[in-house]
Design a protein around this motif. Structure first.
Motif, PDB file in Angstrom:
ATOM      1  N   ALA A  61       5.550 -75.846  -1.190  1.00  0.00           N
ATOM      2  CA  ALA A  61       4.865 -77.094  -0.843  1.00  0.00           C
ATOM      3  C   ALA A  61       4.866 -77.280   0.673  1.00  0.00           C
ATOM      4  CB  ALA A  61       5.543 -78.270  -1.519  1.00  0.00           C
ATOM      5  N   GLY A  62       3.740 -77.730   1.197  1.00  0.00           N
ATOM      6  CA  GLY A  62       3.642 -77.985   2.622  1.00  0.00           C
ATOM      7  C   GLY A  62       3.198 -76.790   3.449  1.00  0.00           C
ATOM      8  N   TYR A  63       3.070 -75.623   2.831  1.00  0.00           N
ATOM      9  CA  TYR A  63       2.630 -74.422   3.541  1.00  0.00           C
ATOM     10  C   TYR A  63       1.245 -74.022   3.043  1.00  0.00           C
ATOM     11  CZ  TYR A  63       7.422 -73.980   5.134  1.00  0.00           C
ATOM     12  OH  TYR A  63       8.639 -74.209   5.715  1.00  0.00           O
ATOM     13  N   SER A  64       0.469 -73.419   3.931  1.00  0.00           N
ATOM     14  CA  SER A  64      -0.866 -72.985   3.552  1.00  0.00           C
ATOM     15  C   SER A  64      -1.244 -71.757   4.371  1.00  0.00           C
ATOM     16  CB  SER A  64      -1.889 -74.099   3.792  1.00  0.00           C
ATOM     17  OG  SER A  64      -3.148 -73.717   3.294  1.00  0.00           O
ATOM     18  N   GLY A  65      -1.893 -70.798   3.713  1.00  0.00           N
ATOM     19  CA  GLY A  65      -2.364 -69.608   4.417  1.00  0.00           C
ATOM     20  C   GLY A  65      -1.752 -68.342   3.879  1.00  0.00           C
ATOM     21  N   GLY A  66      -2.273 -67.232   4.345  1.00  0.00           N
ATOM     22  CA  GLY A  66      -1.771 -65.935   3.929  1.00  0.00           C
ATOM     23  C   GLY A  66      -2.241 -65.561   2.538  1.00  0.00           C
ATOM     24  N   ASN A  67      -2.013 -64.318   2.194  1.00  0.00           N
ATOM     25  CA  ASN A  67      -2.391 -63.790   0.891  1.00  0.00           C
ATOM     26  C   ASN A  67      -1.133 -63.536   0.071  1.00  0.00           C
ATOM     27  OD1 ASN A  67      -5.115 -63.644   1.838  1.00  0.00           O
ATOM     28  ND2 ASN A  67      -4.560 -61.770   2.914  1.00  0.00           N
ATOM     29  N   ALA A  68      -1.210 -63.770  -1.227  1.00  0.00           N
ATOM     30  CA  ALA A  68      -0.045 -63.528  -2.083  1.00  0.00           C
ATOM     31  C   ALA A  68       0.294 -62.037  -2.111  1.00  0.00           C
ATOM     32  CB  ALA A  68      -0.296 -64.054  -3.492  1.00  0.00           C
ATOM     33  N   VAL A  69      -0.710 -61.180  -2.317  1.00  0.00           N
ATOM     34  CA  VAL A  69      -0.502 -59.730  -2.387  1.00  0.00           C
ATOM     35  C   VAL A  69      -1.599 -59.037  -1.581  1.00  0.00           C
ATOM     36  CG1 VAL A  69      -0.417 -57.704  -3.897  1.00  0.00           C
ATOM     37  CG2 VAL A  69       0.565 -59.870  -4.679  1.00  0.00           C
ATOM     38  N   GLU A  70      -1.190 -58.120  -0.702  1.00  0.00           N
ATOM     39  CA  GLU A  70      -2.130 -57.319   0.081  1.00  0.00           C
ATOM     40  C   GLU A  70      -1.831 -55.838  -0.120  1.00  0.00           C
ATOM     41  OE1 GLU A  70      -1.139 -58.512   4.064  1.00  0.00           O
ATOM     42  OE2 GLU A  70      -2.473 -60.259   3.994  1.00  0.00           O
ATOM     43  N   GLY A 101      -5.511 -64.695  -3.162  1.00  0.00           N
ATOM     44  CA  GLY A 101      -4.460 -64.230  -4.060  1.00  0.00           C
ATOM     45  C   GLY A 101      -4.171 -62.751  -3.899  1.00  0.00           C
ATOM     46  N   LEU A 102      -5.170 -61.921  -4.133  1.00  0.00           N
ATOM     47  CA  LEU A 102      -5.043 -60.460  -4.044  1.00  0.00           C
ATOM     48  C   LEU A 102      -6.119 -59.924  -3.119  1.00  0.00           C
ATOM     49  CD1 LEU A 102      -4.011 -57.633  -5.020  1.00  0.00           C
ATOM     50  CD2 LEU A 102      -5.730 -57.807  -6.840  1.00  0.00           C
ATOM     51  N   VAL A 103      -5.704 -59.159  -2.107  1.00  0.00           N
ATOM     52  CA  VAL A 103      -6.645 -58.515  -1.191  1.00  0.00           C
ATOM     53  C   VAL A 103      -6.369 -57.016  -1.193  1.00  0.00           C
ATOM     54  CG1 VAL A 103      -7.394 -58.283   1.209  1.00  0.00           C
ATOM     55  CG2 VAL A 103      -6.838 -60.550   0.288  1.00  0.00           C
ATOM     56  N   THR A 136     -10.486 -65.406  -4.328  1.00  0.00           N
ATOM     57  CA  THR A 136      -9.161 -65.383  -4.934  1.00  0.00           C
ATOM     58  C   THR A 136      -8.705 -63.934  -5.048  1.00  0.00           C
ATOM     59  OG1 THR A 136      -9.705 -67.363  -6.199  1.00  0.00           O
ATOM     60  CG2 THR A 136      -7.783 -66.105  -6.928  1.00  0.00           C
ATOM     61  N   VAL A 137      -9.645 -63.071  -5.428  1.00  0.00           N
ATOM     62  CA  VAL A 137      -9.430 -61.622  -5.442  1.00  0.00           C
ATOM     63  C   VAL A 137     -10.537 -60.988  -4.614  1.00  0.00           C
ATOM     64  CG1 VAL A 137      -9.431 -59.531  -6.877  1.00  0.00           C
ATOM     65  CG2 VAL A 137      -8.271 -61.596  -7.687  1.00  0.00           C
ATOM     66  N   VAL A 138     -10.151 -60.113  -3.661  1.00  0.00           N
ATOM     67  CA  VAL A 138     -11.109 -59.398  -2.825  1.00  0.00           C
ATOM     68  C   VAL A 138     -10.848 -57.904  -2.951  1.00  0.00           C
ATOM     69  CG1 VAL A 138     -11.967 -59.013  -0.484  1.00  0.00           C
ATOM     70  CG2 VAL A 138     -11.209 -61.298  -1.166  1.00  0.00           C
ATOM     71  N   LEU A 139     -11.857 -57.169  -3.374  1.00  0.00           N
ATOM     72  CA  LEU A 139     -11.782 -55.709  -3.452  1.00  0.00           C
ATOM     73  C   LEU A 139     -12.754 -55.161  -2.419  1.00  0.00           C
ATOM     74  CD1 LEU A 139     -11.874 -55.251  -7.338  1.00  0.00           C
ATOM     75  CD2 LEU A 139      -9.870 -55.522  -5.846  1.00  0.00           C
ATOM     76  N   ASN A 140     -12.219 -54.522  -1.381  1.00  0.00           N
ATOM     77  CA  ASN A 140     -13.037 -54.007  -0.288  1.00  0.00           C
ATOM     78  C   ASN A 140     -12.719 -52.526  -0.096  1.00  0.00           C
ATOM     79  OD1 ASN A 140     -14.603 -53.604   1.950  1.00  0.00           O
ATOM     80  ND2 ASN A 140     -13.531 -55.062   3.250  1.00  0.00           N
ATOM     81  N   GLN A 141     -13.545 -51.708  -0.697  1.00  0.00           N
ATOM     82  CA  GLN A 141     -13.417 -50.249  -0.626  1.00  0.00           C
ATOM     83  C   GLN A 141     -12.190 -49.745  -1.398  1.00  0.00           C
ATOM     84  OE1 GLN A 141     -15.678 -48.654   2.396  1.00  0.00           O
ATOM     85  NE2 GLN A 141     -14.149 -47.196   3.039  1.00  0.00           N
ATOM     86  N   VAL A 142     -12.364 -49.702  -2.702  1.00  0.00           N
ATOM     87  CA  VAL A 142     -11.315 -49.229  -3.597  1.00  0.00           C
ATOM     88  C   VAL A 142     -11.898 -48.130  -4.491  1.00  0.00           C
ATOM     89  CG1 VAL A 142     -11.762 -51.044  -5.313  1.00  0.00           C
ATOM     90  CG2 VAL A 142      -9.535 -49.940  -5.255  1.00  0.00           C
ATOM     91  N   THR A 143     -11.098 -47.122  -4.750  1.00  0.00           N
ATOM     92  CA  THR A 143     -11.497 -46.040  -5.630  1.00  0.00           C
ATOM     93  C   THR A 143     -10.614 -46.085  -6.866  1.00  0.00           C
ATOM     94  OG1 THR A 143     -12.194 -44.693  -3.768  1.00  0.00           O
ATOM     95  CG2 THR A 143     -11.717 -43.533  -5.808  1.00  0.00           C
TER      96      THR A 143
END
Length: 192
Positions: A61-70, A101-103, A136-143
């Motif tokens: 609580a009180g924090y915002s930003g960043g990705n949960a999993v990269e 969430g997931l990048v 929420t989920v970003v897939l950028n160049q995945v095989t």
């Protein structure tokens, strides 16, 4: 709790992932940055394998930003992949919010035959409480990305959705639950 994993580290937690932070293995992230990051930045060609099982990841609580999993490839020699994520849930406590969430970003690996982050398996994973629309989920160049029971929802956040971009090969989404927009951005003239 930020974790920067330079090699293929598998984090296996005790108990089952629940939706209440009082039970099971819970990582409470008291920071505005990202929480878990695998980037293969250790010894060349030693970043594959690993992943995360049986846990809840919450933005305090009180924090915002960043990705949960990269999962971020940093070069052809430092290419994470061959990973498993199972029974993982991320959301924010009270006012806590993630940027995403997931990048998964493999754009630093752009050599034909070894392009992108490779071979990820997600089983019963859910990501919620983010602030970036459609990411929420970003897939950028995945095989080879395999997901069974992937859930993407708004939760108490302000946005939800999935974006797929870059040059991808084999994205399989079985039993997908996706709130928000599902966006596919063509990378080149052949719509890869």
């Amino acid at each position: 709790f930020p974790s920067h994993d330079t090699h293929g580290v598998m984090i296996v937690c005790e108990g089952s992932q629940g939706s209440t932070e009082s039970y099971g293995t819970v990582f409470v992230h008291n920071s505005n940055g990202s929480c878990f990051r695998w980037d293969g930045s250790g010894t060349d060609f030693a970043g594959t394998g690993g992943g995360l099982k049986n846990c809840l990841i919450v933005k305090a609580a009180g924090y915002s930003g960043g990705n949960a999993v990269e999962i971020i490839a940093t070069s052809d020699n430092k290419r994470p992949g061959e990973m498993v994520f199972e029974n993982v849930l991320s959301y924010g406590l009270s006012t806590g919010r993630w940027t995403r969430g997931l990048v998964v970003d493999g754009t630093a690996c752009n050599t034909v035959g070894s392009r992108g982050v490779r071979t990820l398996h997600l089983i019963k994973c859910r990501f919620a409480d983010v602030t970036t629309a459609n990411e929420t989920v970003v897939l950028n160049q995945v095989t080879h990305f395999y997901a069974h029971g992937l859930a993407v929802d708004t939760g108490s956040g302000s946005a939800s959705g999935i974006t797929i971009k870059g040059i991808n090969d084999g994205i399989y989404l079985n039993g997908l639950g996706c709130a928000g927009t599902f966006t596919v951005i063509a990378n080149d003239a052949s719509n890869q």
